[in-house]
Write a protein that holds these residues in place. Structure first.
Motif, short mmCIF file in Angstrom:
data_model
loop_
_atom_site.label_atom_id
_atom_site.label_comp_id
_atom_site.label_asym_id
_atom_site.label_seq_id
_atom_site.Cartn_x
_atom_site.Cartn_y
_atom_site.Cartn_z
N VAL A 33 -5.08 -7.75 -6.01
CA VAL A 33 -4.14 -6.54 -5.85
C VAL A 33 -4.86 -5.39 -6.72
CG1 VAL A 33 -1.82 -5.56 -6.27
CG2 VAL A 33 -2.17 -7.97 -5.46
N SER A 34 -5.35 -4.70 -6.13
CA SER A 34 -6.35 -3.47 -6.79
C SER A 34 -5.74 -2.03 -6.58
CB SER A 34 -7.60 -3.72 -6.28
OG SER A 34 -8.60 -2.64 -6.68
N HIS A 35 -6.17 -1.43 -7.62
CA HIS A 35 -6.06 0.20 -7.46
C HIS A 35 -7.06 1.03 -6.75
CE1 HIS A 35 -9.20 -0.53 -10.32
NE2 HIS A 35 -9.31 0.85 -10.74
N CYS A 36 -8.05 0.18 -6.06
CA CYS A 36 -9.01 0.62 -5.38
C CYS A 36 -9.93 1.69 -5.82
CB CYS A 36 -8.26 1.01 -4.08
SG CYS A 36 -7.33 0.10 -3.15
N GLY A 37 -10.26 1.54 -7.03
CA GLY A 37 -11.32 2.26 -7.52
C GLY A 37 -12.70 1.50 -6.89
N TRP A 38 -13.76 2.58 -6.72
CA TRP A 38 -14.88 2.07 -6.01
C TRP A 38 -15.57 1.00 -6.66
CZ3 TRP A 38 -15.65 2.25 -1.18
CH2 TRP A 38 -17.07 1.93 -0.54
N ASN A 39 -15.68 1.09 -7.81
CA ASN A 39 -16.44 -0.25 -8.28
C ASN A 39 -15.63 -1.45 -8.23
OD1 ASN A 39 -18.60 1.17 -9.53
ND2 ASN A 39 -17.91 1.32 -11.64
N SER A 40 -14.35 -1.45 -8.57
CA SER A 40 -13.28 -2.61 -7.86
C SER A 40 -13.63 -3.17 -6.58
CB SER A 40 -12.00 -2.42 -8.43
OG SER A 40 -11.76 -2.22 -9.58
N ILE A 41 -13.69 -2.20 -5.73
CA ILE A 41 -14.03 -2.51 -4.19
C ILE A 41 -15.44 -3.19 -3.87
CG2 ILE A 41 -14.39 -1.52 -2.13
CD1 ILE A 41 -12.25 0.36 -2.43
N GLN A 96 -6.47 6.62 -3.50
CA GLN A 96 -5.57 6.51 -2.20
C GLN A 96 -6.54 6.88 -0.85
OE1 GLN A 96 -5.09 8.86 -4.54
NE2 GLN A 96 -3.27 7.72 -5.37
N MET A 97 -7.50 7.74 -0.93
CA MET A 97 -8.60 7.98 0.35
C MET A 97 -9.38 6.38 0.46
SD MET A 97 -9.80 11.85 -0.28
CE MET A 97 -11.24 11.43 0.73
N ASN A 98 -9.79 5.68 -0.68
CA ASN A 98 -10.05 4.49 -0.62
C ASN A 98 -9.67 3.44 0.16
OD1 ASN A 98 -12.40 5.81 -1.94
ND2 ASN A 98 -12.06 4.66 -4.11
N ALA A 99 -8.36 3.49 -0.27
CA ALA A 99 -7.28 2.61 0.50
C ALA A 99 -7.42 2.72 1.72
CB ALA A 99 -6.02 2.62 -0.39
N PHE A 100 -7.23 3.97 2.19
CA PHE A 100 -7.09 4.27 3.58
C PHE A 100 -8.41 3.76 4.38
CE2 PHE A 100 -8.22 7.16 7.11
CZ PHE A 100 -6.92 7.09 8.05
N GLN A 101 -9.42 4.20 3.63
CA GLN A 101 -10.87 3.67 4.41
C GLN A 101 -10.76 2.16 4.45
OE1 GLN A 101 -14.29 4.32 2.23
NE2 GLN A 101 -15.64 4.52 4.06
N MET A 102 -10.74 1.48 3.45
CA MET A 102 -10.65 0.01 3.57
C MET A 102 -9.63 -0.49 4.44
SD MET A 102 -12.95 -0.99 1.49
CE MET A 102 -12.20 -2.94 0.98
N VAL A 103 -8.33 -0.13 4.67
CA VAL A 103 -7.23 -0.61 5.50
C VAL A 103 -7.52 -0.18 6.89
CG1 VAL A 103 -4.87 -0.90 6.07
CG2 VAL A 103 -5.94 -1.10 3.71
N ALA A 104 -7.50 1.15 7.24
CA ALA A 104 -7.44 1.79 8.49
C ALA A 104 -8.58 1.88 8.91
CB ALA A 104 -6.60 3.11 8.17
N LEU A 149 -10.77 -4.23 5.66
CA LEU A 149 -11.62 -5.16 4.76
C LEU A 149 -10.31 -5.15 3.70
CD1 LEU A 149 -15.26 -3.64 4.43
CD2 LEU A 149 -14.54 -5.93 5.19
N ALA A 150 -9.44 -4.90 3.93
CA ALA A 150 -8.20 -4.94 3.02
C ALA A 150 -6.83 -4.91 3.73
CB ALA A 150 -8.42 -3.63 1.68
N VAL A 151 -5.90 -5.42 2.94
CA VAL A 151 -4.41 -5.40 3.47
C VAL A 151 -3.73 -4.23 2.72
CG1 VAL A 151 -4.62 -7.80 4.29
CG2 VAL A 151 -3.60 -7.10 2.11
N GLU A 152 -2.56 -3.83 3.20
CA GLU A 152 -1.87 -2.78 2.58
C GLU A 152 -0.84 -3.13 1.66
OE1 GLU A 152 0.87 1.32 3.86
OE2 GLU A 152 -0.59 0.34 5.33
N VAL A 153 -0.51 -2.85 0.57
CA VAL A 153 0.60 -2.83 -0.08
C VAL A 153 1.17 -1.53 -0.04
CG1 VAL A 153 1.86 -3.09 -2.36
CG2 VAL A 153 0.02 -4.69 -1.76
N ARG A 154 0.53 -0.33 -0.36
CA ARG A 154 0.65 1.13 -0.25
C ARG A 154 -0.41 1.78 -0.09
NH1 ARG A 154 5.27 4.02 -2.42
NH2 ARG A 154 6.54 2.13 -2.02
#
Length: 413
Positions: free
Chosen positions: A290-298, A318-326, A330-335
Motif C-alpha cells: 500500500v503505497s503513496h505512489c512516489g515514482w521511486n517506490s513504484i 495522484q497522476m502516478n496512481a492513475f497511470q498505474m491503475v487505469a 499494474l496496481a489496484v486502487e484504494v484511492r
C-alpha cells in the motif's frame, strides 16, 4: 549556502524550493570555475526538474546541460502540456469534473488527479511554467523510466521536444539507507520479524519519507487492517508540525491507534516508524504494497515484483496512481485522488483494496511479475536502458573531443 527566501517572496512550498535553488546559481558557477582551475573538464551539467535555472550558468561557461527527470515520462509530458494556454484555462477553471487531453497519457486525464501545486491557485503553477519552459532547451532529456514501462508516454514526449530523450531507468538504490541509518538494530529486527512470516503473506503499508496521515485516517486504516485480516507491516509516522517540516516517528505510536489495536494484532502485524523501504520490498514475505505512489517506490516495487495498492498523498502521486491503475494495469486502487484535506479513506475501502491486492491469482499480480522481468532486462547489457545510457555517454564523449588515447581509458558501458 545561499540565503533562504523571505516569507513575502513565495506562497507555496514549490516556490520556496525554486527560489532557494535559484539563489545558489552564483555558488554553482564558483564551484565549476574552481573545478576548471584544477584542470578538471566538466562534460556536462545535469539538472533536475527544479534546478533548470542553473542552465544559465552552464550556458555562460559553455558547458552542455541536460535535464534529468526523476519522475515518470508521463508527468514530464504533463509539465510540457501546461505551456498550452488552453490547458491552463481548463486547469484554472472551477470545474473539477473535466478530463484533460494530455498527450503523454493514453486516456484523458481527470482533473481531480492533478497535483495540488497545480490546482491550488498559488504561485506554484507559475513556477511549473517557468521550469517546463526550459526543459526543451537542454542538450538532452534523461528520464528515470524504461521503454517497456512507458511506451506511450515516451513516444508522445519524443514527438513534443526536439532534444533527444534517454530513458535510463529504473535508477534505484537497491541497498537503501539501512547500512548507515542510526537505528540499524531496529531495522534488522523488522527483517527478522519478516523472516518468520510465510512467503507473500504480508501487506506492507508505507507512505514515503514525506508522507503522513491524520489521526482519524490512521484509525480507519487500523480498522481496515483488522477487517481484512492479512498480516501487515505498517510504517506509521507523525504529521509535521510546520509547513516546511517533515514527518517524524511517533514517540508513542499507541496514542495514534485505536485502543487495544496493538494487542489484538500482536500475532499478525507490526507497526513501526521509518523503514528501509527497498529492503522490506525485497523480502519474500511481502505480498502487497500500500503505497503513496512516489515514482521511486513504484520502480522499486516493480523491480521486486510486488503489486501495489494506490494511496497517493502529495506531489504528482495522484497522476502516478492513475497511470498505474487505469493505463498500465499494474496496481489496484484504494484511492486515486487522495490528498491533504480529502474525505477519509474508510476501513471498508481499504479492506476491499487489500483483498484485491492480495489475490494470489489476480491479473495485476501476473502483470507486475512480467514487468519485474522487463525492468531487470532493461538495465542488462542488451537492454533498452543500457543502450540508451550508452548513447548518452557517447554523446558526452564527443562533446569532450577526446583523442584516441583518452577514449580508450574510459570505462566500458
Amino acid at each position: 549556502m545561499a540565503d533562504l527566501p523571505r516569507p513575502g517572496e513565495y506562497q507555496s512550498t514549490l516556490a520556496h524550493i525554486s527560489l532557494h535553488i535559484a539563489n545558489h546559481a552564483p555558488l554553482v558557477k564558483e564551484a565549476l570555475l574552481e573545478l576548471r582551475s584544477t584542470g578538471v573538464r566538466v562534460a556536462a551539467l545535469f539538472l533536475d526538474m527544479f534546478t533548470v535555472p542553473m542552465a544559465d550558468v552552464a550556458s555562460e561557461l559553455g558547458i552542455p546541460h541536460y535535464l534529468f527527470f526523476a519522475s515518470p515520462a508521463s508527468f514530464l509530458g504533463f509539465t510540457l502540456y501546461l505551456l498550452d494556454p488552453e490547458a491552463r484555462e481548463a486547469i484554472e477553471s472551477e470545474d473539477m469534473t473535466i478530463d484533460l487531453p494530455v498527450p503523454s497519457f493514453v486516456s484523458s486525464l481527470p482533473k481531480r488527479v492533478l497535483p495540488s501545486s497545480v490546482l491550488n491557485g498559488e504561485d506554484a503553477l507559475a513556477w511549473w511554467l517557468a521550469h517546463a519552459g526550459r526543459y526543451g532547451g537542454t542538450e538532452g532529456i534523461v528520464v528515470n523510466t524504461f521503454e517497456e514501462l512507458e511506451v506511450h508516454a515516451l513516444r508522445a514526449l519524443r514527438a513534443s521536444v526536439s532534444s533527444p530523450v534517454y530513458p535510463v531507468g529504473p535508477v534505484i538504490d537497491l541497498d537503501g539507507p539501512v547500512k548507515w541509518h542510526p537505528q540499524r538494530a531496529e531495522q534488522e529486527a523488522l527483517v527478522q520479524w519478516l523472516d518468520k512470516q510465510p512467503p507473500a503473506s504480508v501487506v506492507f503499508l508505507c507512505f514515503g519519507s514525506m508522507g503522513s496521515l491524520s489521526t482519524p485516517q490512521v484509525k480507519e486504516i487500523a480498522d481496515g487492517l483488522e477487517r481484512a485480516g492479512f498480516r501487515f507491516l505498517w510504517s506509521l509516522r507523525e504529521p509535521p508540525r510546520g509547513k516546511l517540516e517533515n514527518p517524524t516517528d511517533y514517540a508513542n505510536v499507541d496514542q495514534a491507534l485505536p485502543e487495544g489495536f496493538l494487542d489484538r494484532t500482536a500475532e499478525t502485524g507490526l507497526v513501526c516508524g521509518w523503514v528501509p523501504q527497498v529492503t522490506i520490498l525485497a523480502h519474500k514475505a511481502i505480498g502487497g504494497f500500500v503505497s503513496h505512489c512516489g515514482w521511486n517506490s513504484i520502480l522499486e516495487s516493480l523491480w521486486y515484483g510486488v503489486p501495489t495498492a494506490t494511496w497517493p498523498v502529495y506531489s504528482e502521486q495522484q497522476m502516478n496512481a492513475f497511470q498505474m491503475v487505469a493505463e498500465l494495469g499494474l496496481a489496484v486502487e484504494v484511492r486515486l485522488d487522495y490528498r491533504v484535506g480529502s474525505t477519509l479513506v474508510s476501513a471498508e475501502e481499504l479492506e476491499r483494496g487489500l483483498r484485491h491486492l492480495m489475490d494470489s491469482d489476480g491479473e495485476v499480480r501476473s502483470k507486475v511479475k512480467e514487468m519485474r522481468d522487463k525492468s531487470r532486462m532493461a538495465v542488462t547489457e542488451h537492454g533498452s536502458s543500457h543502450a540508451s545510457m550508452r548513447r548518452l555517454v557517447q554523446e558526452l564523449v564527443v562533446g569532450l573531443d577526446l583523442d584516441d588515447d583518452q577514449e580508450t581509458k574510459l570505462p566500458i558501458i
